[in-house]
Design a protein around this motif. Structure first.
Motif, PDB file in Angstrom:
ATOM      1  N   TYR A 378       0.681  -1.089  -0.163  1.00 36.67           N
ATOM      2  CA  TYR A 378       0.037   0.071  -0.092  1.00 36.67           C
ATOM      3  C   TYR A 378       0.789   1.362  -0.003  1.00 36.67           C
ATOM      4  CZ  TYR A 378      -3.521  -3.385   1.449  1.00 36.67           C
ATOM      5  OH  TYR A 378      -4.478  -4.401   1.413  1.00 36.67           O
ATOM      6  N   GLU A 392      -9.183  -0.674   1.740  1.00 40.05           N
ATOM      7  CA  GLU A 392      -9.843   0.224   0.589  1.00 40.05           C
ATOM      8  C   GLU A 392      -9.178   1.731   0.709  1.00 40.05           C
ATOM      9  OE1 GLU A 392     -14.110   0.191   1.173  1.00 40.05           O
ATOM     10  OE2 GLU A 392     -14.540  -1.698   0.767  1.00 40.05           O
ATOM     11  N   ARG A 393      -9.044   2.299  -0.509  1.00 36.58           N
ATOM     12  CA  ARG A 393      -8.342   3.617  -0.740  1.00 36.58           C
ATOM     13  C   ARG A 393      -9.551   4.566   0.157  1.00 36.58           C
ATOM     14  NH1 ARG A 393      -4.603   6.402  -3.739  1.00 36.58           N
ATOM     15  NH2 ARG A 393      -3.937   4.756  -4.621  1.00 36.58           N
ATOM     16  N   THR A 408      -1.552   9.563   0.424  1.00 37.90           N
ATOM     17  CA  THR A 408      -2.600   8.304   0.136  1.00 37.90           C
ATOM     18  C   THR A 408      -2.888   7.723   1.570  1.00 37.90           C
ATOM     19  OG1 THR A 408      -0.530   6.966  -0.164  1.00 37.90           O
ATOM     20  CG2 THR A 408      -1.537   8.248  -2.028  1.00 37.90           C
ATOM     21  N   PHE A 410      -5.128   4.146   3.154  1.00 32.66           N
ATOM     22  CA  PHE A 410      -6.017   2.810   2.904  1.00 32.66           C
ATOM     23  C   PHE A 410      -6.552   2.359   4.196  1.00 32.66           C
ATOM     24  CE2 PHE A 410      -2.791   3.232  -0.415  1.00 32.66           C
ATOM     25  CZ  PHE A 410      -3.556   2.769  -1.611  1.00 32.66           C
TER      26      PHE A 410
END
Length: 539
Positions: A378, A392-393, A408, A410
């Motif tokens: 990830y 999940e993002r 970013t 997740f």
């Protein structure tokens, strides 16, 4: 816990060291289209005795490195000229700056200049190329597991139990010789008993007492079943008086001669058994034949059963069959319950009663713990972690700082979940010389938890080293966390892992929050924590 808890904002810094070494950097173009490649080149001139270390990994963010070429080396007198090239790209349009890159020459560190790149979107001629809607998400079938082995074991076990219940309870067992004889009508049993008496050796051995005992028992037994139900326990005189009474009452059409014959043989047998009388062997054979005839006479003398008697006999037989069936059903149920209880106790003693009960009833966290886990990367640089579900993002809101270039995240879980997992990466573009405030990052982490409803947090810190020897900071402790019910809290634990990349421009984080009162959740968290690794890009 909510997804906001899975991503916390952290800071990073650049470490710079001045150097007099000659280092230059360049790119082959400053303008590209989305997805096109830029060739980034670093040129170093150094003494032949100096060790030169070029940047490795995703240090060019927001651009992504897609290829690292081998170093091109040329020698000029006592100096080396080294050229290192990288293939870079970007998939979002906009204006980007390739950050300064760190090059280590001997004991000194030198930074290249930052470079600007413009990335343009690709124009699409819709008159020649049709546009289509984005395809919907499709569910990916999970990999094969060994569930069929457990199903096969269960089916075999049930089949074995069913076979044992059938074999010992429901199967029509072959009758023994005694049972077959008992199933015969009284007349046939009496005739068969006489035949067996003939096959005995009583007369050959002159055992008249045993012979007459058997002979009189045969006639008494027949009379007990068909004429007088106390014939076996009556004396000879009592039995004869009863026969005469039945004859006089016309309840049995037996002649006086037949009664006298039966009386004579019974009294002779009494003398043999009690007075040690010893009649002739031939007389004993005649008495046997007489009893055979009298059994036939008694059968003929018995009245035919009425329809009412036949119906009662039929109802009695049906009731006996129903009784036997009920007994088999009760026995089957009891045996099944006993097997189930014994199985539960056996597995409970071996694996624990709660574990067995959760297996039978079903427990969500237990199923996640024992299900197929996912090991994935990830973010960039990637964090490798094993989880019971795919993370999940998470769409992150914009933050008020120009230093963070890219974030970013997740995650998995929300307020209704027994545990929450978050993995985040933040790319920074800090001025040269600024250092990350680790204590500030920790305080910001705790503050973010409290802003999302956590309270009474106990905070601890210690060093954390991943299985592949990456070092980081572990912030952990206990607290109370909100549930989906207003003003209700549950106890739990939290753990935050913070890592700073080698180039000091990337902060990586793993956040875990869970209900520590669930033993399966504790095992899940331990397994996740032991799987965390910082994966190098070149791998």
């Amino acid at each position: 816990m909510s997804k906001q808890l899975t991503v916390l904002t952290v800071c990073c810094f650049f470490l710079t060291i001045a150097s007099n070494a000659q280092v230059t950097s360049s790119i082959d173009t400053t303008k590209i289209k989305i997805g096109e490649q830029i060739t980034y080149k670093i040129q170093v001139e150094a003494d032949t005795t100096d060790l030169v270390v070029f940047p490795e990994g995703q240090t060019f963010m927001p651009l992504e490195m897609i290829e690292s070429y081998k170093v091109d080396t040329t020698k000029n007198n006592a100096r080396f000229k080294l050229i290192k090239k990288y293939g870079l790209t970007q998939f979002d349009s906009g204006s980007y700056m390739i950050p300064k890159q760190k090059v280590v020459i001997g004991t000194k560190t030198v930074f290249t200049d930052s470079l600007n790149v413009e990335v343009f979107s690709v124009a699409v001629d819709t008159t020649k190329q049709n546009l289509y809607d984005i395809k919907p998400l499709i569910e990916v079938e999970k990999g094969a597991s060994n569930w069929w082995i457990y199903l096969l074991i269960a089916l075999v076990s049930l089949g074995l139990i069913g076979f044992l219940l059938y074999w010992f309870i429901w199967r029509k067992k072959p009758l023994t010789e005694e049972e077959e004889i008992a199933m015969l009508p009284p007349y046939d049993r009496a005739k068969l008993a006489l035949k067996k008496l003939d096959e005995s050796n009583y007369l050959q051995r002159s055992e008249l007492k045993d012979y007459y005992s058997e002979l009189t028992f045969i006639i008494r037994k027949y009379l007990d079943e068909k004429v007088y139900d106390r014939a076996l326990e009556s004396t000879t005189d009592e039995l004869v008086d009863r026969l005469n009474m039945l004859k006089d009452a016309s309840q049995i059409e037996l002649s006086q001669t037949d009664i006298d014959n039966i009386e004579t043989i019974l009294k002779r047998a009494d003398l043999v058994k009690f007075a040690k009388s010893a009649p002739d062997i031939e007389l004993a054979r005649i008495d046997r034949d007489t009893i055979d005839v009298e059994i036939d006479q008694v059968k003929e003398a018995l009245p035919e059963p009425t329809e009412e008697e036949k119906l009662l006999n039929k109802q009695y037989k049906e009731e006996q069959d129903r009784k036997k069936k009920r007994e088999k059903i009760i026995l089957t149920v009891c045996a099944s319950i006993l097997i189930l209880v014994a199985t539960y106790v056996g597995f409970g003693l071996k694996y624990g009663f709660k574990y067995v009960a959760d297996t039978i009833i079903g427990n969500e966290t237990k199923e996640l713990l024992e299900g197929d886990w996912v090991k994935s990367d990830y973010g960039v640089p990637p964090i490798m972690i094993s989880t019971p579900v795919v993370l999940e993002r998470i769409e992150l809101q914009a933050i008020d700082t120009i230093q963070q270039v890219k974030r970013t995240a997740f995650g998995y879980g929300d307020l209704d979940s027994a545990f929450n997992i978050g993995v985040g990466t933040t790319q920074y573009n800090l001025p040269e010389g600024e250092e990350i405030d680790i204590n500030g990052a920790v305080e910001e982490t705790i503050k973010s938890l409290e802003n999302n409803g956590a309270r009474n947090l106990l905070v601890k810190q210690e060093q954390f080293i991943t299985p592949n020897a990456a070092e980081g900071l572990k912030v952990f402790g206990t607290g109370e966390f909100p549930t989906d019910v207003k003003d209700q809290y549950r106890s739990g634990e939290y753990l935050i892992l913070i890592f700073v990349a080698d180039d000091k421009s990337v902060m990586q984080k793993v956040a875990l929050i869970w209900n520590n009162e669930d033993e399966y959740t504790n095992q899940i968290m331990d397994r996740i924590l032991n799987s965390v690794e910082l994966k190098k890009v070149e791998e």
